[in-house]
Design an enzyme around this catalytic site. Structure first.
Site, PDB file in Angstrom:
ATOM      1  N   LYS A 147       0.834  -1.215   0.000  1.00  0.00           N
ATOM      2  CA  LYS A 147       0.000   0.000   0.000  1.00  0.00           C
ATOM      3  C   LYS A 147       0.867   1.263   0.000  1.00  0.00           C
ATOM      4  O   LYS A 147       0.641   2.170  -0.787  1.00  0.00           O
ATOM      5  CB  LYS A 147      -0.895   0.045   1.252  1.00  0.00           C
TER       6      LYS A 147
ATOM      7  N   ARG B 115      -9.997   0.530   8.185  1.00  0.00           N
ATOM      8  CA  ARG B 115      -9.463  -0.790   8.484  1.00  0.00           C
ATOM      9  C   ARG B 115     -10.487  -1.656   9.207  1.00  0.00           C
ATOM     10  O   ARG B 115     -10.191  -2.794   9.546  1.00  0.00           O
ATOM     11  CB  ARG B 115      -8.244  -0.615   9.385  1.00  0.00           C
TER      12      ARG B 115
ATOM     13  N   ARG C   2      11.445  -6.167   5.519  1.00  0.00           N
ATOM     14  CA  ARG C   2      11.293  -4.751   5.874  1.00  0.00           C
ATOM     15  C   ARG C   2      11.749  -4.508   7.313  1.00  0.00           C
ATOM     16  O   ARG C   2      12.404  -3.510   7.601  1.00  0.00           O
ATOM     17  CB  ARG C   2       9.829  -4.324   5.709  1.00  0.00           C
TER      18      ARG C   2
ATOM     19  N   ARG D  19      10.974  -1.056  12.457  1.00  0.00           N
ATOM     20  CA  ARG D  19       9.591  -0.961  12.944  1.00  0.00           C
ATOM     21  C   ARG D  19       9.331  -2.038  13.990  1.00  0.00           C
ATOM     22  O   ARG D  19       9.573  -3.218  13.745  1.00  0.00           O
ATOM     23  CB  ARG D  19       8.617  -1.096  11.769  1.00  0.00           C
TER      24      ARG D  19
ATOM     25  N   ARG E 233      -0.932  -9.546  13.134  1.00  0.00           N
ATOM     26  CA  ARG E 233      -1.504  -8.518  12.248  1.00  0.00           C
ATOM     27  C   ARG E 233      -2.258  -9.162  11.087  1.00  0.00           C
ATOM     28  O   ARG E 233      -3.288  -8.645  10.641  1.00  0.00           O
ATOM     29  CB  ARG E 233      -0.400  -7.595  11.722  1.00  0.00           C
TER      30      ARG E 233
END
Ligand code: ADP
Length: 190
Positions: A14, A89, A128, A134, A145
């Site tokens: 996204k 969401r 990532r 993160r 998630r």
């Protein structure tokens, strides 16, 4: 003025596709994940409230998110178009957004769902996590998630499907190929 929602599982691309669309079309971009991470960095009340949910891989409560979005939309007043990334969401957020847009005489014009297989999502997010630092890109939180995505976020496809604005886009392959698929949908919107 075109209002687009870009939606898909964590790691579906996204943010990456939003960046390209901002460049190509000059759209404004609102990413609730980026906004929340900024609030955390600033140590604001909202940031403090959001952090424990994010680190646990859970969604931040709807009330906090909807309040944040209302404020940002008023501040920004986008002109050419808007990409919403990571919002809505939940179905409750989608309903709140529909109401908010209706009040301003506008609507969600297209919802672009980036579809990527589960194994590829996990590989992308782990990769990532190695570079981004993160706190939620670790295997345990990634799995949480993805569960939350299937249970709470995926149903918004049906919500927008009923309104005739949902488009599924294959999200694997070269970034530019995926952008081209999104472009084809945007071109049909006029
Ligand atoms: P990703 O799509 O990779 O999960 P995001 O940056 O969009 O990354 O979101 C990171 C986290 O921020 C989510 O796991 C969630 O805790 C929180 N978050 C972001 N957007 C929302 C939202 N609209 N509603 C509730 N929580 C959100």
């Amino acid at each position: 003025m075109l209002n687009l929602v870009i939606f898909g599982a964590p790691g579906s691309g996204k943010g990456t596709q939003s960046e390209v669309l901002i460049e190509q079309y000059g759209f404004d971009h609102i990413s609730t994940g980026d906004l929340l991470r900024e609030e955390i960095k600033q140590e604001s009340e909202l940031g403090k409230a959001a952090k424990s949910f994010i680190d646990a891989g859970q969604l931040v409560p709807d009330g906090l998110i909807i309040g944040m979005i209302e404020k940002v939309l008023e501040e920004r007043q986008p002109k050419r178009g808007l990409i919403l990334d990571g919002f809505p969401r939940t179905v409750a957020q989608a309903e709140a957004l529909d109401e908010l847009f209706a009040k301003h005489g506008t609507a969600v014009h297209a919802v672009l769902e980036l579809r990527v297989g589960e194994d590829e999502l996990i590989q992308r997010l782990l990769k990532r996590g190695m570079g981004s630092g993160r706190s939620d890109d670790n295997l345990e939180t990634i799995k949480k998630r993805l569960d939350v995505y299937h249970a709470q976020t995926a149903p918004i496809a049906e919500h927008y499907g009923k309104k005739g604005v949902h488009h599924a886009i294959p999200g694997s392959g070269a970034i530019s190929d995926i952008t081209a698929r999104i472009g084809e949908v945007i071109d049909t919107l006029g």
